[in-house]
Design a protein around this motif. Sequence first.
Motif, PDB file in Angstrom:
ATOM      1  N   LEU A 104      76.835 -42.540  65.778  1.00 29.69           N
ATOM      2  CA  LEU A 104      78.254 -42.366  66.057  1.00 29.69           C
ATOM      3  C   LEU A 104      78.733 -40.977  65.630  1.00 29.69           C
ATOM      4  CD1 LEU A 104      79.630 -45.794  64.728  1.00 29.69           C
ATOM      5  CD2 LEU A 104      78.902 -45.238  67.058  1.00 29.69           C
ATOM      6  N   ASP A 105      79.892 -40.615  66.138  1.00 23.03           N
ATOM      7  CA  ASP A 105      80.563 -39.395  65.706  1.00 23.03           C
ATOM      8  C   ASP A 105      81.795 -39.694  64.861  1.00 23.03           C
ATOM      9  OD1 ASP A 105      78.984 -37.285  67.167  1.00 23.03           O
ATOM     10  OD2 ASP A 105      79.598 -38.524  68.865  1.00 23.03           O
ATOM     11  N   ALA A 106      82.305 -40.920  64.944  1.00 24.45           N
ATOM     12  CA  ALA A 106      83.476 -41.292  64.150  1.00 24.45           C
ATOM     13  C   ALA A 106      83.601 -42.810  64.126  1.00 24.45           C
ATOM     14  CB  ALA A 106      84.755 -40.669  64.715  1.00 24.45           C
ATOM     15  N   THR A 107      84.212 -43.303  63.067  1.00 24.26           N
ATOM     16  CA  THR A 107      84.479 -44.730  62.941  1.00 24.26           C
ATOM     17  C   THR A 107      85.643 -44.912  61.979  1.00 24.26           C
ATOM     18  OG1 THR A 107      83.508 -46.911  62.490  1.00 24.26           O
ATOM     19  CG2 THR A 107      82.901 -45.121  61.014  1.00 24.26           C
ATOM     20  N   CYS A 108      86.097 -46.152  61.851  1.00 24.44           N
ATOM     21  CA  CYS A 108      87.148 -46.463  60.884  1.00 24.44           C
ATOM     22  C   CYS A 108      86.893 -47.858  60.333  1.00 24.44           C
ATOM     23  CB  CYS A 108      88.539 -46.382  61.523  1.00 24.44           C
ATOM     24  SG  CYS A 108      88.839 -47.606  62.814  1.00 24.44           S
ATOM     25  N   SER A 109      87.591 -48.204  59.277  1.00 19.41           N
ATOM     26  CA  SER A 109      87.365 -49.473  58.601  1.00 19.41           C
ATOM     27  C   SER A 109      88.482 -50.463  58.911  1.00 19.41           C
ATOM     28  CB  SER A 109      87.296 -49.253  57.080  1.00 19.41           C
ATOM     29  OG  SER A 109      88.607 -49.070  56.558  1.00 19.41           O
ATOM     30  N   THR A 110      88.321 -51.674  58.412  1.00 24.46           N
ATOM     31  CA  THR A 110      89.414 -52.639  58.372  1.00 24.46           C
ATOM     32  C   THR A 110      90.328 -52.276  57.215  1.00 24.46           C
ATOM     33  OG1 THR A 110      88.023 -54.398  59.266  1.00 24.46           O
ATOM     34  CG2 THR A 110      89.986 -55.077  58.062  1.00 24.46           C
ATOM     35  N   ILE A 111      91.635 -52.393  57.421  1.00 31.24           N
ATOM     36  CA  ILE A 111      92.576 -52.229  56.322  1.00 31.24           C
ATOM     37  C   ILE A 111      93.420 -53.487  56.212  1.00 31.24           C
ATOM     38  CG2 ILE A 111      92.669 -49.718  56.434  1.00 31.24           C
ATOM     39  CD1 ILE A 111      95.310 -49.975  57.926  1.00 31.24           C
ATOM     40  N   LYS A 202      81.203 -40.277  70.560  1.00 29.51           N
ATOM     41  CA  LYS A 202      81.028 -41.724  70.479  1.00 29.51           C
ATOM     42  C   LYS A 202      81.760 -42.271  69.261  1.00 29.51           C
ATOM     43  CE  LYS A 202      77.434 -45.325  70.461  1.00 29.51           C
ATOM     44  NZ  LYS A 202      75.976 -45.584  70.389  1.00 29.51           N
ATOM     45  N   LEU A 203      82.688 -43.204  69.514  1.00 30.21           N
ATOM     46  CA  LEU A 203      83.507 -43.787  68.454  1.00 30.21           C
ATOM     47  C   LEU A 203      83.276 -45.290  68.392  1.00 30.21           C
ATOM     48  CD1 LEU A 203      84.870 -41.031  69.177  1.00 30.21           C
ATOM     49  CD2 LEU A 203      87.067 -42.114  68.703  1.00 30.21           C
ATOM     50  N   ASP A 204      83.437 -45.848  67.205  1.00 26.94           N
ATOM     51  CA  ASP A 204      83.259 -47.286  67.031  1.00 26.94           C
ATOM     52  C   ASP A 204      84.131 -47.756  65.876  1.00 26.94           C
ATOM     53  OD1 ASP A 204      82.358 -49.866  67.373  1.00 26.94           O
ATOM     54  OD2 ASP A 204      80.251 -49.315  67.506  1.00 26.94           O
ATOM     55  N   TYR A 205      83.958 -49.018  65.523  1.00 29.34           N
ATOM     56  CA  TYR A 205      84.767 -49.666  64.498  1.00 29.34           C
ATOM     57  C   TYR A 205      83.853 -50.375  63.516  1.00 29.34           C
ATOM     58  CZ  TYR A 205      87.768 -53.373  62.556  1.00 29.34           C
ATOM     59  OH  TYR A 205      88.419 -54.245  61.725  1.00 29.34           O
ATOM     60  N   THR A 206      83.998 -50.096  62.230  1.00 28.87           N
ATOM     61  CA  THR A 206      83.179 -50.719  61.188  1.00 28.87           C
ATOM     62  C   THR A 206      84.016 -51.811  60.536  1.00 28.87           C
ATOM     63  OG1 THR A 206      82.122 -48.571  60.810  1.00 28.87           O
ATOM     64  CG2 THR A 206      81.727 -50.290  59.176  1.00 28.87           C
ATOM     65  N   GLY A 207      83.953 -53.008  61.099  1.00 33.24           N
ATOM     66  CA  GLY A 207      84.818 -54.088  60.650  1.00 33.24           C
ATOM     67  C   GLY A 207      84.509 -54.586  59.256  1.00 33.24           C
ATOM     68  N   ASP A 208      83.234 -54.488  58.814  1.00 36.23           N
ATOM     69  CA  ASP A 208      82.875 -55.003  57.495  1.00 36.23           C
ATOM     70  C   ASP A 208      83.401 -54.124  56.365  1.00 36.23           C
ATOM     71  OD1 ASP A 208      81.533 -57.103  58.671  1.00 36.23           O
ATOM     72  OD2 ASP A 208      79.601 -56.066  58.713  1.00 36.23           O
ATOM     73  N   ALA A 209      83.657 -52.846  56.641  1.00 38.11           N
ATOM     74  CA  ALA A 209      84.227 -51.965  55.626  1.00 38.11           C
ATOM     75  C   ALA A 209      85.699 -52.309  55.436  1.00 38.11           C
ATOM     76  CB  ALA A 209      84.069 -50.499  56.041  1.00 38.11           C
ATOM     77  N   LEU A 210      86.167 -52.261  54.195  1.00 43.56           N
ATOM     78  CA  LEU A 210      87.523 -52.718  53.889  1.00 43.56           C
ATOM     79  C   LEU A 210      88.222 -51.742  52.947  1.00 43.56           C
ATOM     80  CD1 LEU A 210      89.766 -54.871  54.000  1.00 43.56           C
ATOM     81  CD2 LEU A 210      88.625 -56.033  52.093  1.00 43.56           C
ATOM     82  N   ALA A 211      89.469 -51.435  53.273  1.00 44.22           N
ATOM     83  CA  ALA A 211      90.327 -50.632  52.400  1.00 44.22           C
ATOM     84  C   ALA A 211      91.688 -51.310  52.310  1.00 44.22           C
ATOM     85  CB  ALA A 211      90.473 -49.208  52.935  1.00 44.22           C
ATOM     86  N   TRP A 212      92.376 -51.035  51.206  1.00 39.89           N
ATOM     87  CA  TRP A 212      93.676 -51.646  50.940  1.00 39.89           C
ATOM     88  C   TRP A 212      94.757 -50.582  51.035  1.00 39.89           C
ATOM     89  CZ3 TRP A 212      93.484 -56.871  50.338  1.00 39.89           C
ATOM     90  CH2 TRP A 212      92.227 -57.416  50.034  1.00 39.89           C
ATOM     91  N   THR A 213      95.869 -50.909  51.666  1.00 38.84           N
ATOM     92  CA  THR A 213      96.933 -49.925  51.854  1.00 38.84           C
ATOM     93  C   THR A 213      98.287 -50.528  51.515  1.00 38.84           C
ATOM     94  OG1 THR A 213      97.831 -48.289  53.415  1.00 38.84           O
ATOM     95  CG2 THR A 213      97.380 -50.483  54.277  1.00 38.84           C
ATOM     96  N   MET A 214      99.227 -49.675  51.125  1.00 40.11           N
ATOM     97  CA  MET A 214     100.589 -50.108  50.828  1.00 40.11           C
ATOM     98  C   MET A 214     101.380 -50.171  52.136  1.00 40.11           C
ATOM     99  SD  MET A 214     100.612 -50.593  47.567  1.00 40.11           S
ATOM    100  CE  MET A 214     102.347 -50.626  47.143  1.00 40.11           C
ATOM    101  N   ASP A 215     101.862 -51.347  52.454  1.00 41.17           N
ATOM    102  CA  ASP A 215     102.596 -51.562  53.698  1.00 41.17           C
ATOM    103  C   ASP A 215     104.087 -51.740  53.424  1.00 41.17           C
ATOM    104  OD1 ASP A 215     101.158 -51.316  56.042  1.00 41.17           O
ATOM    105  OD2 ASP A 215     100.223 -53.272  55.858  1.00 41.17           O
ATOM    106  N   PRO A 216     104.937 -51.568  54.443  1.00 43.90           N
ATOM    107  CA  PRO A 216     106.385 -51.750  54.250  1.00 43.90           C
ATOM    108  C   PRO A 216     106.711 -53.161  53.778  1.00 43.90           C
ATOM    109  CG  PRO A 216     105.945 -50.644  56.330  1.00 43.90           C
ATOM    110  CD  PRO A 216     104.622 -51.084  55.802  1.00 43.90           C
ATOM    111  N   GLU A 217     107.708 -53.239  52.901  1.00 43.63           N
ATOM    112  CA  GLU A 217     108.111 -54.525  52.338  1.00 43.63           C
ATOM    113  C   GLU A 217     109.555 -54.890  52.668  1.00 43.63           C
ATOM    114  OE1 GLU A 217     106.886 -55.293  48.211  1.00 43.63           O
ATOM    115  OE2 GLU A 217     105.862 -53.370  48.274  1.00 43.63           O
ATOM    116  N   ASP A 218     110.219 -54.097  53.482  1.00 44.00           N
ATOM    117  CA  ASP A 218     111.590 -54.422  53.859  1.00 44.00           C
ATOM    118  C   ASP A 218     111.805 -54.055  55.323  1.00 44.00           C
ATOM    119  OD1 ASP A 218     113.157 -51.603  53.922  1.00 44.00           O
ATOM    120  OD2 ASP A 218     111.694 -51.597  52.306  1.00 44.00           O
ATOM    121  N   MET A 219     112.862 -54.595  55.892  1.00 42.93           N
ATOM    122  CA  MET A 219     113.133 -54.454  57.324  1.00 42.93           C
ATOM    123  C   MET A 219     113.356 -52.999  57.714  1.00 42.93           C
ATOM    124  SD  MET A 219     113.443 -55.979  60.181  1.00 42.93           S
ATOM    125  CE  MET A 219     114.168 -55.813  61.793  1.00 42.93           C
TER     126      MET A 219
END
Length: 441
Positions: A104-111, A202-219
């Motif tokens: 591959l040339d690039a991929t990303c993880s699950t967040i 060539k791009l793909d997705y690495t679903g088994d990799a996991l990262a945690w992110t801060m998401d919005p908590e209000d409307m």
Amino acid sequence: MTVLIPAHDEAATITRCVDAVRASTYPVQEIIVVADACTDETARLAREASATRVVETGFQDKAAAQNAALWDITTDIVVGFDGDTWPDPDCIRLMVEHIERDGLDATCSTILPAQGSQVPYSRPGLRGRLEGAFFTRSRRFAYALGRRWWRLCQAKVGRIQVLTGACYAFRTKAIHDIGGFPSGLITADMDATWALHGAGYKLDYTGDALAWTMDPEDMRTYRSQMRRWSSGYYQNMARHRSQLKNWRSLLVVGGAILDLVCLFVIEAYLIHAAITGSNPGLLRTFLFWTGVHTVVSVGLVATVVGIKEAVLGVVPYTLVNYYNKWLYLTGFIREWILGRHYASWTGRQGRKTVITPMTWSRRMGLTQISISAGAALALTGMWLLDLSLIQAGVITACAAPLAFLPRRPTGKRRGRHQARPRPRRRRRPSRRLPRWTATGR
């Protein structure tokens, strides 16, 4: 492998991010933190967390901030995390191994949202915690469903719509060859994704990799983020529209837009059928397949976050998903039809929204189209002797053009169209002669 961390006012999470990268099971040669336009202690805390290098910039732009350090990176692979995101110990290793194993040339993880799993909700009070739980559970359900369904479908087709900017991995040569991270749009990660598609990588997705992110908590914060994402989606599709000639791109993007446009039409028809009782068989079929869809979705999500989170998240996800569709529909109208473009990076930091004004030529063109459509509708009503069509045509021809007239800005959306304050008039010097007294003045 080098880790690149762009951050803007992330003092609350930058230490956790750097520490998690250092705890990775894959060796990291260098950790570069780019503190862009920070007004807090992000840079100082990054240095105290033993980041290899801290670069301070003032671009107020994620792509430009990443490019400030990108050209000094000489390792084979560059892995990126947002400053409010941190990886699991195996996350980097899984992405790098996927790149090496499949060429591959690039991929990303699950967040996944960190609130409620890794960190407590940040908003105080019962209402704050409930609102935070509602939005993060909705996002957790959506991310987990993407892990088991729609991201895998995109990867199978060969057209990942966006490499998650919160956690990605590129071959350094690939991102260098496209001139670095593209700038000028408000969603830099999607812009880079489609630039790589266009260059044949060539791009793909690495679903088994996991990262945690801060998401919005209000409307308010959630709405600002989703409006930016929706506008960025259409801006990117406009910039990379030549790629839509490829059947893979057309299938992914066309399917998403067709689903968006048809959703509200179909729902309106179903509501009308339910109220009038005109098609009970259709309603029974719809309810049956909606139930099947819900059960399958909950089952898929449960394999990622557990059955409890899947069950608790299905209702928030369903409600928020309809709201997301509405925001994407209004974004479609604003960006592609009205030609009013988002031009600011809005999010948790509370930056003001900037929307460019509609051009005069587009305003005149839409006005002429609406008048012509109204006239055609009225003439059709006259031909068929249908009073309702005549009334609709007259209303369209007369009222629709008013929507395209320049309006006085409210102050909520600021940009070049914002009314400037009137300059104060200079007072003319008085021509009256001074009053003289007996002593002379």
